[in-house]
Scaffold this active site. Structure first.
Site, PDB file in Angstrom:
ATOM      1  N   TYR A 260     -22.293 -61.091 -56.735  1.00 32.35           N
ATOM      2  CA  TYR A 260     -22.702 -62.543 -56.902  1.00 32.35           C
ATOM      3  C   TYR A 260     -21.283 -63.614 -56.428  1.00 32.35           C
ATOM      4  O   TYR A 260     -20.531 -63.490 -57.945  1.00 32.35           O
ATOM      5  CB  TYR A 260     -22.807 -62.844 -57.957  1.00 32.35           C
ATOM      6  CG  TYR A 260     -24.664 -62.825 -58.291  1.00 32.35           C
ATOM      7  CD1 TYR A 260     -25.830 -63.249 -57.305  1.00 32.35           C
ATOM      8  CD2 TYR A 260     -24.798 -62.523 -59.858  1.00 32.35           C
ATOM      9  CE1 TYR A 260     -26.963 -62.751 -57.517  1.00 32.35           C
ATOM     10  CE2 TYR A 260     -26.120 -62.072 -59.946  1.00 32.35           C
ATOM     11  CZ  TYR A 260     -27.417 -62.650 -59.240  1.00 32.35           C
ATOM     12  OH  TYR A 260     -28.256 -61.786 -59.573  1.00 32.35           O
TER      13      TYR A 260
ATOM     14  N   TRP B 105     -21.451 -70.561 -58.559  1.00 32.70           N
ATOM     15  CA  TRP B 105     -22.551 -71.153 -58.418  1.00 32.70           C
ATOM     16  C   TRP B 105     -22.222 -72.180 -59.769  1.00 32.70           C
ATOM     17  O   TRP B 105     -21.783 -72.415 -60.386  1.00 32.70           O
ATOM     18  CB  TRP B 105     -23.394 -69.943 -58.643  1.00 32.70           C
ATOM     19  CG  TRP B 105     -24.265 -69.162 -57.827  1.00 32.70           C
ATOM     20  CD1 TRP B 105     -25.914 -69.693 -57.608  1.00 32.70           C
ATOM     21  CD2 TRP B 105     -23.713 -67.817 -57.397  1.00 32.70           C
ATOM     22  NE1 TRP B 105     -25.985 -68.738 -56.327  1.00 32.70           N
ATOM     23  CE2 TRP B 105     -25.196 -68.011 -56.378  1.00 32.70           C
ATOM     24  CE3 TRP B 105     -22.920 -67.660 -57.097  1.00 32.70           C
ATOM     25  CZ2 TRP B 105     -24.887 -66.382 -55.027  1.00 32.70           C
ATOM     26  CZ3 TRP B 105     -22.861 -66.216 -56.340  1.00 32.70           C
ATOM     27  CH2 TRP B 105     -23.711 -65.884 -54.885  1.00 32.70           C
ATOM     28  N   LEU B 106     -23.958 -72.915 -59.161  1.00 32.39           N
ATOM     29  CA  LEU B 106     -23.399 -74.287 -59.294  1.00 32.39           C
ATOM     30  C   LEU B 106     -23.648 -74.600 -60.785  1.00 32.39           C
ATOM     31  O   LEU B 106     -22.919 -74.849 -61.628  1.00 32.39           O
ATOM     32  CB  LEU B 106     -24.632 -75.329 -58.725  1.00 32.39           C
ATOM     33  CG  LEU B 106     -24.388 -76.855 -59.182  1.00 32.39           C
ATOM     34  CD1 LEU B 106     -23.051 -77.714 -59.948  1.00 32.39           C
ATOM     35  CD2 LEU B 106     -25.106 -77.430 -58.404  1.00 32.39           C
ATOM     36  N   TRP B 107     -24.857 -74.377 -61.683  1.00 32.81           N
ATOM     37  CA  TRP B 107     -25.309 -74.220 -62.943  1.00 32.81           C
ATOM     38  C   TRP B 107     -24.936 -73.056 -63.257  1.00 32.81           C
ATOM     39  O   TRP B 107     -24.614 -72.985 -64.869  1.00 32.81           O
ATOM     40  CB  TRP B 107     -26.562 -74.264 -62.657  1.00 32.81           C
ATOM     41  CG  TRP B 107     -27.721 -72.962 -62.738  1.00 32.81           C
ATOM     42  CD1 TRP B 107     -27.797 -72.407 -62.417  1.00 32.81           C
ATOM     43  CD2 TRP B 107     -28.841 -72.470 -63.716  1.00 32.81           C
ATOM     44  NE1 TRP B 107     -28.640 -71.270 -62.233  1.00 32.81           N
ATOM     45  CE2 TRP B 107     -29.950 -71.318 -62.771  1.00 32.81           C
ATOM     46  CE3 TRP B 107     -29.487 -73.112 -64.390  1.00 32.81           C
ATOM     47  CZ2 TRP B 107     -30.332 -71.223 -63.387  1.00 32.81           C
ATOM     48  CZ3 TRP B 107     -31.030 -73.733 -64.624  1.00 32.81           C
ATOM     49  CH2 TRP B 107     -31.171 -72.110 -64.475  1.00 32.81           C
TER      50      TRP B 107
ATOM     51  N   TYR C  96     -16.392 -62.163 -46.403  1.00 29.91           N
ATOM     52  CA  TYR C  96     -18.092 -63.187 -47.072  1.00 29.91           C
ATOM     53  C   TYR C  96     -18.549 -64.151 -45.097  1.00 29.91           C
ATOM     54  O   TYR C  96     -19.466 -65.090 -46.031  1.00 29.91           O
ATOM     55  CB  TYR C  96     -17.730 -64.262 -47.909  1.00 29.91           C
ATOM     56  CG  TYR C  96     -17.397 -63.436 -48.600  1.00 29.91           C
ATOM     57  CD1 TYR C  96     -18.241 -62.190 -49.358  1.00 29.91           C
ATOM     58  CD2 TYR C  96     -16.595 -62.948 -49.865  1.00 29.91           C
ATOM     59  CE1 TYR C  96     -18.141 -60.959 -50.606  1.00 29.91           C
ATOM     60  CE2 TYR C  96     -16.008 -62.052 -50.648  1.00 29.91           C
ATOM     61  CZ  TYR C  96     -16.813 -61.163 -51.089  1.00 29.91           C
ATOM     62  OH  TYR C  96     -16.652 -60.156 -52.166  1.00 29.91           O
TER      63      TYR C  96
ATOM     64  N   GLN D 236     -29.075 -76.661 -56.534  1.00 28.67           N
ATOM     65  CA  GLN D 236     -29.333 -75.877 -57.866  1.00 28.67           C
ATOM     66  C   GLN D 236     -29.532 -77.339 -59.578  1.00 28.67           C
ATOM     67  O   GLN D 236     -29.215 -78.270 -59.344  1.00 28.67           O
ATOM     68  CB  GLN D 236     -27.814 -74.729 -58.421  1.00 28.67           C
ATOM     69  CG  GLN D 236     -29.148 -73.340 -58.452  1.00 28.67           C
ATOM     70  CD  GLN D 236     -27.246 -72.732 -59.263  1.00 28.67           C
ATOM     71  OE1 GLN D 236     -26.445 -72.847 -59.115  1.00 28.67           O
ATOM     72  NE2 GLN D 236     -28.561 -71.657 -59.136  1.00 28.67           N
TER      73      GLN D 236
ATOM     74  N   ASP E 290     -35.168 -67.660 -59.730  1.00 29.00           N
ATOM     75  CA  ASP E 290     -35.608 -67.644 -57.499  1.00 29.00           C
ATOM     76  C   ASP E 290     -37.246 -67.094 -57.796  1.00 29.00           C
ATOM     77  O   ASP E 290     -37.995 -67.674 -56.653  1.00 29.00           O
ATOM     78  CB  ASP E 290     -34.750 -66.569 -57.035  1.00 29.00           C
ATOM     79  CG  ASP E 290     -32.781 -67.038 -57.665  1.00 29.00           C
ATOM     80  OD1 ASP E 290     -32.566 -68.140 -58.115  1.00 29.00           O
ATOM     81  OD2 ASP E 290     -31.865 -66.191 -57.068  1.00 29.00           O
TER      82      ASP E 290
ATOM     83  N   TRP F 208     -36.810 -62.864 -63.319  1.00 28.19           N
ATOM     84  CA  TRP F 208     -37.687 -64.185 -63.837  1.00 28.19           C
ATOM     85  C   TRP F 208     -39.092 -63.970 -63.526  1.00 28.19           C
ATOM     86  O   TRP F 208     -39.430 -65.093 -63.990  1.00 28.19           O
ATOM     87  CB  TRP F 208     -37.242 -65.269 -63.108  1.00 28.19           C
ATOM     88  CG  TRP F 208     -35.478 -66.276 -62.398  1.00 28.19           C
ATOM     89  CD1 TRP F 208     -35.031 -65.700 -61.832  1.00 28.19           C
ATOM     90  CD2 TRP F 208     -34.965 -66.562 -63.451  1.00 28.19           C
ATOM     91  NE1 TRP F 208     -33.796 -66.009 -62.303  1.00 28.19           N
ATOM     92  CE2 TRP F 208     -33.619 -66.598 -63.592  1.00 28.19           C
ATOM     93  CE3 TRP F 208     -35.170 -67.123 -64.848  1.00 28.19           C
ATOM     94  CZ2 TRP F 208     -32.190 -66.938 -64.223  1.00 28.19           C
ATOM     95  CZ3 TRP F 208     -34.216 -67.453 -65.251  1.00 28.19           C
ATOM     96  CH2 TRP F 208     -32.722 -67.871 -65.509  1.00 28.19           C
TER      97      TRP F 208
ATOM     98  N   GLU G  51     -27.029 -59.331 -67.415  1.00 27.55           N
ATOM     99  CA  GLU G  51     -27.801 -60.568 -66.566  1.00 27.55           C
ATOM    100  C   GLU G  51     -28.840 -60.814 -67.105  1.00 27.55           C
ATOM    101  O   GLU G  51     -29.143 -62.142 -67.796  1.00 27.55           O
ATOM    102  CB  GLU G  51     -27.916 -60.291 -65.231  1.00 27.55           C
ATOM    103  CG  GLU G  51     -28.461 -61.509 -64.242  1.00 27.55           C
ATOM    104  CD  GLU G  51     -28.374 -60.875 -62.708  1.00 27.55           C
ATOM    105  OE1 GLU G  51     -28.544 -59.418 -62.595  1.00 27.55           O
ATOM    106  OE2 GLU G  51     -28.687 -61.767 -61.743  1.00 27.55           O
TER     107      GLU G  51
HETATM  108  C1  GLC Z   1     -29.097 -65.365 -59.292  1.00 23.15           C
HETATM  109  C2  GLC Z   1     -30.438 -66.488 -60.492  1.00 23.15           C
HETATM  110  C3  GLC Z   1     -29.440 -67.890 -60.638  1.00 23.15           C
HETATM  111  C4  GLC Z   1     -28.285 -67.149 -60.060  1.00 23.15           C
HETATM  112  C5  GLC Z   1     -27.456 -67.085 -59.596  1.00 23.15           C
HETATM  113  C6  GLC Z   1     -25.966 -66.390 -59.487  1.00 23.15           C
HETATM  114  O1  GLC Z   1     -29.467 -65.841 -57.791  1.00 23.15           O
HETATM  115  O2  GLC Z   1     -31.511 -66.064 -60.076  1.00 23.15           O
HETATM  116  O3  GLC Z   1     -30.440 -68.604 -61.007  1.00 23.15           O
HETATM  117  O4  GLC Z   1     -27.530 -68.990 -59.942  1.00 23.15           O
HETATM  118  O5  GLC Z   1     -28.211 -65.379 -59.466  1.00 23.15           O
HETATM  119  O6  GLC Z   1     -25.809 -65.674 -61.452  1.00 23.15           O
END
Ligand code: GLC
Length: 446
Positions: free
Chosen positions: A38, A42-44, A89, A115, A176, A375, A418
């Site tokens: 990653y 990312w938002l959240w 990217y 998100q 997801d 999940w 994670e």
């Molecule tokens: C995965 C998770 C998501 C998170 C992303 C980056 O896609 O399901 O919730 O934001 O990874 O960590």
């Protein structure tokens, strides 16, 4: 079963390790969730990361949030990913082509979906670390963006003014491959070409090209058929240039997700608090919508099974598959004490949401439960943080403390992974995962 943190001697190590993970993933103004897997913002994730960072360096926590706002669209939308500006990217950016939509920002590239709205929570949590004049200045800085985001959620995602907001891709929930969405996807969203791949078992060949399964075993991620379907839905959204009217016209995914709406209710409460602190009146439409959401939420309750569920937007059919979203109305905080007690019972049941290392993303007695599958079984630290917060506010102090202890023990024993197998706490998914580190710090400092 409830647990107590037996390894208090591990606390200094955990703190050091968690700090190191955040330092390792720090990209200057934002923190990547995990190296390799990653690489973007990312938002959240950034919201959870900021909640932890405020315990170490409040200015850095602020910059985590401000860097998110770079990605805000002119219509108020906050995208779930802001892409890293690096030639390697280019493919990620081209898959999305956010520039197809006139509201996308000019200087950064993003996705075209959002998100869970954790932003208001992160803003308030950072505010708690500031004395009043600075707190007010901080709120003042982010207030317009927050209002624009919540207004966008209502304008675009509550098209019939019913109070609940819809999500249009499983990625928007942050969970997801959560079972209700996957069940709907298999039922309605698999195009013929993916069905052919499934029948001919070509997915094993396609597996070889997946980036996520290079660093994480295949049985801990969604299947290749699901991955193809997720990208196919994304491609259909892109074809409509992320225009919600066109998307809804074509009957693509539209679900009033339980976890999303629970988080939204809490976010609205925080937004109202911020407005009050600034002596601002929220726009009237927004205030009306906020009140409607809390009422409409009750339509997600199913009396027979005594639980809340997500709902199909068009048919209003409840998607009756329990997942960890079942417990998130505790975090929303607006449900009655009696309903909260019913949810807490599920958490106490070791065959349901209460194994040794809760909270499993799917209850153990579910047909869907798989202990290491993303999940669909594992425990996640961000969800635990939300449930702990909810339990505390409903007065379940002991439950909250026990969940905090088992969460910290799981991370202290295994590292900042994670996600974790809820039966024995063994780790899965990406190593050195930022929100696990950040929220462990926050829980330790609590
Ligand atoms: C995965 C998770 C998501 C998170 C992303 C980056 O896609 O399901 O919730 O934001 O990874 O960590």
């Amino acid at each position: 079963m409830l647990y107590t943190f037996k390894h208090m001697q591990d606390v200094p190590d955990l703190l050091t390790e968690a700090r190191n993970v955040l330092a390792m993933n720090d990209r200057g103004s934002y923190t990547q969730p995990a190296h390799g897997l990653y690489p973007h913002q990312w938002l959240w994730d950034s919201c959870f990361i900021a909640i932890g960072l405020r315990q170490l360096d409040v200015e850095r926590a602020k910059s985590e949030i401000l860097s998110l706002l770079r990605g805000q669209w002119h219509n108020g939308m906050l995208p779930n990913i802001i892409f890293r500006d690096d030639p390697q990217y280019r493919t990620d950016r081209n898959i999305w082509r956010s520039w197809l939509n006139p509201f996308a920002p000019d200087d950064v590239t993003t996705t075209g979906i959002t998100q869970p709205p954790m932003l208001a929570e992160a803003v308030v949590k950072i505010g708690e670390k500031l004395a009043w004049p600075e707190r007010r200045a901080w709120y003042r800085t982010v207030y317009p963006a927050l209002v624009a985001y919540h207004e966008w959620l209502y304008h675009e995602r509550d098209p019939h003014h019913e109070g609940l907001v819809i999500q249009i891709h499983p990625w928007e929930t942050g969970l997801d491959n959560t079972p209700p969405w996957m069940a709907e996807m298999h039922e309605h969203m698999l195009p013929a070409w993916i069905q052919v791949i499934e029948r001919l078992k070509l997915d094993t060949v396609i597996n070889l090209f997946r980036r996520d399964t290079h660093s994480v075993p295949l049985d801990q991620r969604f299947s290749t058929i699901e991955a193809l379907a997720l990208f196919d839905i994304q491609r259909r959204l892109r074809r409509k240039a992320y225009n919600i009217n066109k998307i809804l016209d074509h009957g693509l995914f539209a679900i009033e997700d339980l976890s999303y709406n629970s988080i939204f209710i809490r976010a609205n409460q925080h937004l109202q608090h911020i407005a009050t602190s600034l002596r601002e009146d929220l726009p009237e439409d927004l205030t009306r919508s906020i009140a409607l959401t809390e009422k409409a939420f009750e339509q997600l309750w199913d009396e027979y099974s005594a639980q809340y569920y997500s709902r199909d937007f068009i048919t209003h059919r409840l998607l009756k598959i329990p997942t960890v979203a079942t417990l998130l109305p505790l975090y929303a905080g607006h449900i009655t004490q009696e309903r909260a007690a019913k949810l807490v019972k599920l958490l106490e049941n070791e065959h349901s949401f209460g194994p040794a290392f809760p909270v499993p993303s799917v209850p153990l007695n579910s047909f869907w439960f798989q202990p290491k599958l993303y999940w669909q079984g594992p425990s996640w630290v961000n969800i635990n943080w939300l449930v702990i917060d909810g339990l505390e506010r409903y007065g379940y102090k002991d439950h909250a403390a026990a969940l905090r202890d088992s969460t910290l023990e799981m991370v202290a024993k295994n590292g900042c992974y994670e996600y974790f197998d809820p039966r024995d706490g063994s780790p899965a998914g990406a190593a050195n995962f930022s929100w696990t580190a950040a929220l462990a710090i926050d829980l330790l400092r609590h």
